[in-house]
Design a protein around this motif. Structure first.
Motif, PDB file in Angstrom:
ATOM      1  N   VAL A 354       0.853  -1.190   0.000  1.00 38.19           N
ATOM      2  CA  VAL A 354       0.000   0.000   0.000  1.00 38.19           C
ATOM      3  C   VAL A 354       0.886   1.236   0.000  1.00 38.19           C
ATOM      4  CG1 VAL A 354      -1.917  -1.121   1.164  1.00 38.19           C
ATOM      5  CG2 VAL A 354      -0.196   0.042   2.516  1.00 38.19           C
ATOM      6  N   GLN A 355       0.393   2.315  -0.605  1.00 37.41           N
ATOM      7  CA  GLN A 355       1.158   3.553  -0.718  1.00 37.41           C
ATOM      8  C   GLN A 355       0.269   4.742  -0.388  1.00 37.41           C
ATOM      9  OE1 GLN A 355       3.103   3.704  -4.566  1.00 37.41           O
ATOM     10  NE2 GLN A 355       3.659   1.527  -4.490  1.00 37.41           N
ATOM     11  N   GLN A 356       0.909   5.794   0.185  1.00 39.31           N
ATOM     12  CA  GLN A 356       0.196   7.031   0.494  1.00 39.31           C
ATOM     13  C   GLN A 356       0.927   8.206  -0.131  1.00 39.31           C
ATOM     14  OE1 GLN A 356      -2.540   7.839   1.144  1.00 39.31           O
ATOM     15  NE2 GLN A 356      -3.463   7.110   3.033  1.00 39.31           N
ATOM     16  N   ASN A 357       0.180   9.285  -0.366  1.00 31.78           N
ATOM     17  CA  ASN A 357       0.751  10.474  -1.005  1.00 31.78           C
ATOM     18  C   ASN A 357       1.123  11.552   0.005  1.00 31.78           C
ATOM     19  OD1 ASN A 357      -1.809  11.099  -0.233  1.00 31.78           O
ATOM     20  ND2 ASN A 357      -2.520  11.777  -2.238  1.00 31.78           N
ATOM     21  N   ALA A 358       1.440  11.151   1.249  1.00 30.98           N
ATOM     22  CA  ALA A 358       1.871  12.092   2.288  1.00 30.98           C
ATOM     23  C   ALA A 358       2.982  11.450   3.101  1.00 30.98           C
ATOM     24  CB  ALA A 358       0.705  12.479   3.198  1.00 30.98           C
ATOM     25  N   VAL A 359       4.000  12.251   3.436  1.00 26.95           N
ATOM     26  CA  VAL A 359       5.080  11.752   4.286  1.00 26.95           C
ATOM     27  C   VAL A 359       4.502  11.409   5.664  1.00 26.95           C
ATOM     28  CG1 VAL A 359       7.248  12.344   5.425  1.00 26.95           C
ATOM     29  CG2 VAL A 359       6.841  13.080   3.078  1.00 26.95           C
ATOM     30  N   GLY A 360       4.802  10.225   6.150  1.00 22.54           N
ATOM     31  CA  GLY A 360       4.233   9.782   7.421  1.00 22.54           C
ATOM     32  C   GLY A 360       2.783   9.365   7.319  1.00 22.54           C
ATOM     33  N   GLY A 361       2.287   9.204   6.089  1.00 25.34           N
ATOM     34  CA  GLY A 361       0.878   8.835   5.906  1.00 25.34           C
ATOM     35  C   GLY A 361       0.566   7.415   6.303  1.00 25.34           C
ATOM     36  N   LEU A 362       1.594   6.588   6.474  1.00 24.05           N
ATOM     37  CA  LEU A 362       1.414   5.202   6.918  1.00 24.05           C
ATOM     38  C   LEU A 362       2.115   5.023   8.255  1.00 24.05           C
ATOM     39  CD1 LEU A 362       2.063   3.446   3.497  1.00 24.05           C
ATOM     40  CD2 LEU A 362      -0.137   3.683   4.644  1.00 24.05           C
ATOM     41  N   THR A 363       1.454   4.354   9.191  1.00 26.37           N
ATOM     42  CA  THR A 363       1.948   4.215  10.559  1.00 26.37           C
ATOM     43  C   THR A 363       1.925   2.745  10.967  1.00 26.37           C
ATOM     44  OG1 THR A 363      -0.265   4.437  11.544  1.00 26.37           O
ATOM     45  CG2 THR A 363       0.950   6.478  11.075  1.00 26.37           C
ATOM     46  N   PRO A 364       2.470   2.430  12.158  1.00 20.78           N
ATOM     47  CA  PRO A 364       2.383   1.056  12.654  1.00 20.78           C
ATOM     48  C   PRO A 364       0.958   0.512  12.732  1.00 20.78           C
ATOM     49  CG  PRO A 364       4.024   2.254  13.909  1.00 20.78           C
ATOM     50  CD  PRO A 364       3.370   3.249  12.990  1.00 20.78           C
ATOM     51  N   ALA A 365      -0.020   1.413  12.903  1.00 12.63           N
ATOM     52  CA  ALA A 365      -1.415   0.955  12.913  1.00 12.63           C
ATOM     53  C   ALA A 365      -1.786   0.364  11.552  1.00 12.63           C
ATOM     54  CB  ALA A 365      -2.349   2.122  13.253  1.00 12.63           C
ATOM     55  N   ASP A 366      -1.260   0.948  10.475  1.00 12.95           N
ATOM     56  CA  ASP A 366      -1.508   0.403   9.136  1.00 12.95           C
ATOM     57  C   ASP A 366      -0.826  -0.949   8.962  1.00 12.95           C
ATOM     58  OD1 ASP A 366      -2.911   2.679   7.554  1.00 12.95           O
ATOM     59  OD2 ASP A 366      -1.280   3.676   8.594  1.00 12.95           O
ATOM     60  N   VAL A 367       0.334  -1.110   9.620  1.00 15.70           N
ATOM     61  CA  VAL A 367       1.027  -2.405   9.557  1.00 15.70           C
ATOM     62  C   VAL A 367       0.135  -3.503  10.138  1.00 15.70           C
ATOM     63  CG1 VAL A 367       3.030  -3.729  10.324  1.00 15.70           C
ATOM     64  CG2 VAL A 367       3.299  -1.325   9.700  1.00 15.70           C
ATOM     65  N   ASP A 368      -0.471  -3.215  11.293  1.00 10.81           N
ATOM     66  CA  ASP A 368      -1.365  -4.204  11.922  1.00 10.81           C
ATOM     67  C   ASP A 368      -2.551  -4.519  11.014  1.00 10.81           C
ATOM     68  OD1 ASP A 368       0.307  -4.165  14.107  1.00 10.81           O
ATOM     69  OD2 ASP A 368      -0.891  -2.698  15.211  1.00 10.81           O
ATOM     70  N   LEU A 369      -3.124  -3.465  10.430  1.00 11.34           N
ATOM     71  CA  LEU A 369      -4.287  -3.652   9.556  1.00 11.34           C
ATOM     72  C   LEU A 369      -3.927  -4.512   8.343  1.00 11.34           C
ATOM     73  CD1 LEU A 369      -7.047  -3.021   8.250  1.00 11.34           C
ATOM     74  CD2 LEU A 369      -6.033  -0.890   7.423  1.00 11.34           C
ATOM     75  N   ILE A 370      -2.878  -4.120   7.625  1.00  7.36           N
ATOM     76  CA  ILE A 370      -2.504  -4.831   6.399  1.00  7.36           C
ATOM     77  C   ILE A 370      -2.048  -6.254   6.718  1.00  7.36           C
ATOM     78  CG2 ILE A 370      -1.023  -4.762   4.362  1.00  7.36           C
ATOM     79  CD1 ILE A 370      -3.182  -2.599   4.513  1.00  7.36           C
ATOM     80  N   GLN A 371      -1.428  -6.442   7.885  1.00 10.14           N
ATOM     81  CA  GLN A 371      -1.010  -7.790   8.265  1.00 10.14           C
ATOM     82  C   GLN A 371      -2.221  -8.700   8.460  1.00 10.14           C
ATOM     83  OE1 GLN A 371       2.596  -8.933   8.971  1.00 10.14           O
ATOM     84  NE2 GLN A 371       1.244 -10.521   8.200  1.00 10.14           N
ATOM     85  N   LEU A 372      -3.275  -8.158   9.088  1.00 10.55           N
ATOM     86  CA  LEU A 372      -4.501  -8.943   9.257  1.00 10.55           C
ATOM     87  C   LEU A 372      -5.084  -9.346   7.901  1.00 10.55           C
ATOM     88  CD1 LEU A 372      -6.315  -6.970  12.120  1.00 10.55           C
ATOM     89  CD2 LEU A 372      -5.448  -9.304  12.254  1.00 10.55           C
ATOM     90  N   VAL A 373      -5.139  -8.385   6.987  1.00 13.03           N
ATOM     91  CA  VAL A 373      -5.695  -8.666   5.664  1.00 13.03           C
ATOM     92  C   VAL A 373      -4.803  -9.649   4.910  1.00 13.03           C
ATOM     93  CG1 VAL A 373      -6.359  -7.648   3.456  1.00 13.03           C
ATOM     94  CG2 VAL A 373      -6.846  -6.431   5.580  1.00 13.03           C
ATOM     95  N   ALA A 374      -3.482  -9.458   5.006  1.00 14.90           N
ATOM     96  CA  ALA A 374      -2.547 -10.347   4.305  1.00 14.90           C
ATOM     97  C   ALA A 374      -2.702 -11.787   4.785  1.00 14.90           C
ATOM     98  CB  ALA A 374      -1.113  -9.859   4.514  1.00 14.90           C
ATOM     99  N   ASN A 375      -2.940 -11.971   6.074  1.00 13.76           N
ATOM    100  CA  ASN A 375      -3.144 -13.329   6.603  1.00 13.76           C
ATOM    101  C   ASN A 375      -4.395 -13.972   5.987  1.00 13.76           C
ATOM    102  OD1 ASN A 375      -0.898 -12.978   8.210  1.00 13.76           O
ATOM    103  ND2 ASN A 375      -2.069 -12.403  10.033  1.00 13.76           N
ATOM    104  N   GLN A 376      -5.453 -13.165   5.846  1.00 18.49           N
ATOM    105  CA  GLN A 376      -6.679 -13.683   5.248  1.00 18.49           C
ATOM    106  C   GLN A 376      -6.479 -13.987   3.753  1.00 18.49           C
ATOM    107  OE1 GLN A 376      -9.247 -14.439   7.016  1.00 18.49           O
ATOM    108  NE2 GLN A 376      -8.485 -13.542   8.919  1.00 18.49           N
ATOM    109  N   VAL A 377      -5.702 -13.123   3.091  1.00 21.78           N
ATOM    110  CA  VAL A 377      -5.417 -13.349   1.667  1.00 21.78           C
ATOM    111  C   VAL A 377      -4.631 -14.641   1.484  1.00 21.78           C
ATOM    112  CG1 VAL A 377      -4.176 -12.450  -0.345  1.00 21.78           C
ATOM    113  CG2 VAL A 377      -5.508 -10.891   1.093  1.00 21.78           C
ATOM    114  N   ALA A 378      -3.675 -14.898   2.366  1.00 26.03           N
ATOM    115  CA  ALA A 378      -2.876 -16.127   2.264  1.00 26.03           C
ATOM    116  C   ALA A 378      -3.771 -17.365   2.343  1.00 26.03           C
ATOM    117  CB  ALA A 378      -1.819 -16.158   3.369  1.00 26.03           C
ATOM    118  N   ILE A 379      -4.709 -17.346   3.286  1.00 21.16           N
ATOM    119  CA  ILE A 379      -5.633 -18.485   3.427  1.00 21.16           C
ATOM    120  C   ILE A 379      -6.510 -18.611   2.191  1.00 21.16           C
ATOM    121  CG2 ILE A 379      -7.556 -19.391   4.785  1.00 21.16           C
ATOM    122  CD1 ILE A 379      -6.310 -18.003   7.231  1.00 21.16           C
ATOM    123  N   ALA A 380      -7.019 -17.463   1.706  1.00 18.98           N
ATOM    124  CA  ALA A 380      -7.893 -17.483   0.531  1.00 18.98           C
ATOM    125  C   ALA A 380      -7.141 -17.977  -0.701  1.00 18.98           C
ATOM    126  CB  ALA A 380      -8.455 -16.084   0.287  1.00 18.98           C
TER     127      ALA A 380
END
Length: 446
Positions: A354-380
């Motif tokens: 994932v990419q954002q158009n602002a410096v600092g636009g992605l945070t550790p909270a986004d890491v947790d979110l995308i990790q959850l989704v990535a785990n579901q994608v792996a199973i799917a």
């Protein structure tokens, strides 16, 4: 010449200010107390100077007696000021504060006992002592000083008739000087107390603002976390019914971008040789162009390749500061990027980026979110691939059954061979298939 004299005056004044400035410590509260203590000692030095000047100016015929009384009254203060300054500048700020309060209270008591008891001008200074104790040493010191002052007042009132004659003559000059000193000190203490209250209120307001901001940040984090969990549950629910890889990747990137307003989202999957990460899903026009170009990244290169190689999320808040970042001309506004591996156990299947158009636009909270989704994608993905394999197996088995039936119905060997060649070519997806037969001559070989 005049300029040099002015500069010399400024230098002398700066030196004086440096000499009388309070010491500076690492502790903010210690700095506050030392600054107040330094101010009080300098203030009392000024009061002492004004008192002596008043005696000389208005002493008249009683000048010797008035001067003697002033010296008696102010000598403890002078001694106390010297000791307090020495202790304070050596770091013993609390001890210096207690010494100041104790000497001030004892001197008031001495002036009350030797100056007429409850009628002494210094009697009202007990209240000032309580205020000073509170400002310098806190509420506990103020309570102790107040209790001692109350006891002293009651005791002096009880023995008022048995007190000795005033040690300092009670004349107009002494009374005026004492009253002036008491009023001046009271006004200064009131000012300091009001300023302390204002500082306390300012700190409380600042602390309340910080608390409110922290509460808002925490509330936002909880909201984001709730949204992440909700989205993860929705993705899990939707993906569990999707058994087509292309549809699966499209659904994931589109849902993420719509739900969290990311600048761009795409998915890469490792090829069979596990040497390249091939893009299989991307948002927007840029995603369509990259898919048409069969965009891919060599494993180990860029943030996506690094995430796949290490099997760890890679978060870059400012892409211009990361030497390993690979710019994409189709995504010119990318300022921050997050690449999370899609893993099934220890095996990396691909990367969700994932990419954002602002410096600092992605945070550790986004890491947790995308990790959850990535785990579901792996199973799917595992489910989709398993379904595809089972479907292929079923198609092959159905083809074998169909060929067997046709072969059994064939009347000649030539028909059997035609059916077999046609069926195998169809099953293997071959563009051309054929059978070559060789006859065996008498006594010869094939």
């Amino acid at each position: 010449m005049e300029k040099m004299m002015n500069e010399e005056k400024v230098t002398v004044w700066e030196r004086i200010k440096a000499r009388i400035a309070p010491p500076v410590f690492a502790d903010e509260e210690k700095n506050r107390v030392s600054a107040l203590l330094n101010f009080l000692t300098i203030f009392y030095l000024v009061i002492m100077g004004i008192s002596f000047a008043s005696v000389f100016a208005f002493g008249g015929e009683d000048l010797p007696a008035n001067l003697r009384g002033t010296v008696i009254r102010l000598t403890p203060y002078a001694t106390m000021i010297i000791l307090v300054q020495i202790m304070m500048r050596r770091g013993f700020v609390l001890g210096a504060s207690k010494l100041f309060v104790a000497v001030y209270w004892l001197n008031i008591t001495f002036e009350v006992v030797t100056g007429g008891g409850v009628f002494a001008p210094a009697f009202a200074s007990y209240l000032i002592a309580v205020v000073i104790a509170g400002l310098l040493a806190g509420v506990r010191a103020a309570l102790i000083t107040g209790a001692c002052s109350l006891f002293a007042a009651v005791f002096v009132a009880a023995i008022q008739d048995r007190l000795p004659a005033p040690l300092i003559p009670l004349n107009v000059t002494n009374e005026v000087v004492s009253a002036w000193v008491a009023i001046t000190v009271a006004i200064v203490m009131l000012f300091l107390y009001v300023r302390r209250l204002d500082e306390t209120l300012s700190r409380l307001r600042a602390a309340n603002a910080e608390l409110e901001m922290a509460s808002q940040v925490l509330e936002q984090r909880v909201t984001d976390r709730t949204r992440a969990l909700t989205l993860s549950a929705e993705v899990s629910s939707r993906l569990s019914t999707i058994l087509d890889q292309d549809q699966l990747t499209r659904e994931v990137v589109n849902q993420l971008q719509q739900a969290f307003d990311y600048y761009h989202v795409h998915i890469y999957l490792l090829d069979e040789a596990r040497q390249n990460l091939v893009m299989t899903g991307g948002t927007g026009e840029a995603g369509q162009v990259m898919l048409a170009r069969r965009h891919k990244i060599i494993a180990g290169r860029g943030l996506v390749g690094r995430a796949a190689e290490t099997n760890q999320p890679v978060l870059v808040g400012d892409t211009t500061q990361d030497p390993g970042w690979l710019p994409n001309p189709l995504l010119p506004e990318t300022k921050s990027e997050l690449a999370v591996p899609i893993s099934y156990g220890e095996r990396v299947l691909g990367v969700l980026d994932v990419q954002q158009n602002a410096v600092g636009g992605l945070t550790p909270a986004d890491v947790d979110l995308i990790q959850l989704v990535a785990n579901q994608v792996a199973i799917a993905l595992q489910n989709a691939w398993a379904f595809m394999k089972s479907q292929q197996r079923a198609e092959r088995e159905a083809l074998v059954v169909k060929l067997s039936q046709k072969i059994q119905q064939a009347a000649t060997i030539e028909d059997v061979l035609k059916v077999a060649v046609s069926g195998l070519g169809q099953g293997l997806g071959a563009q051309h298939s054929s059978v070559e037969l060789r006859s065996k001559a008498a006594g010869g070989k094939n």
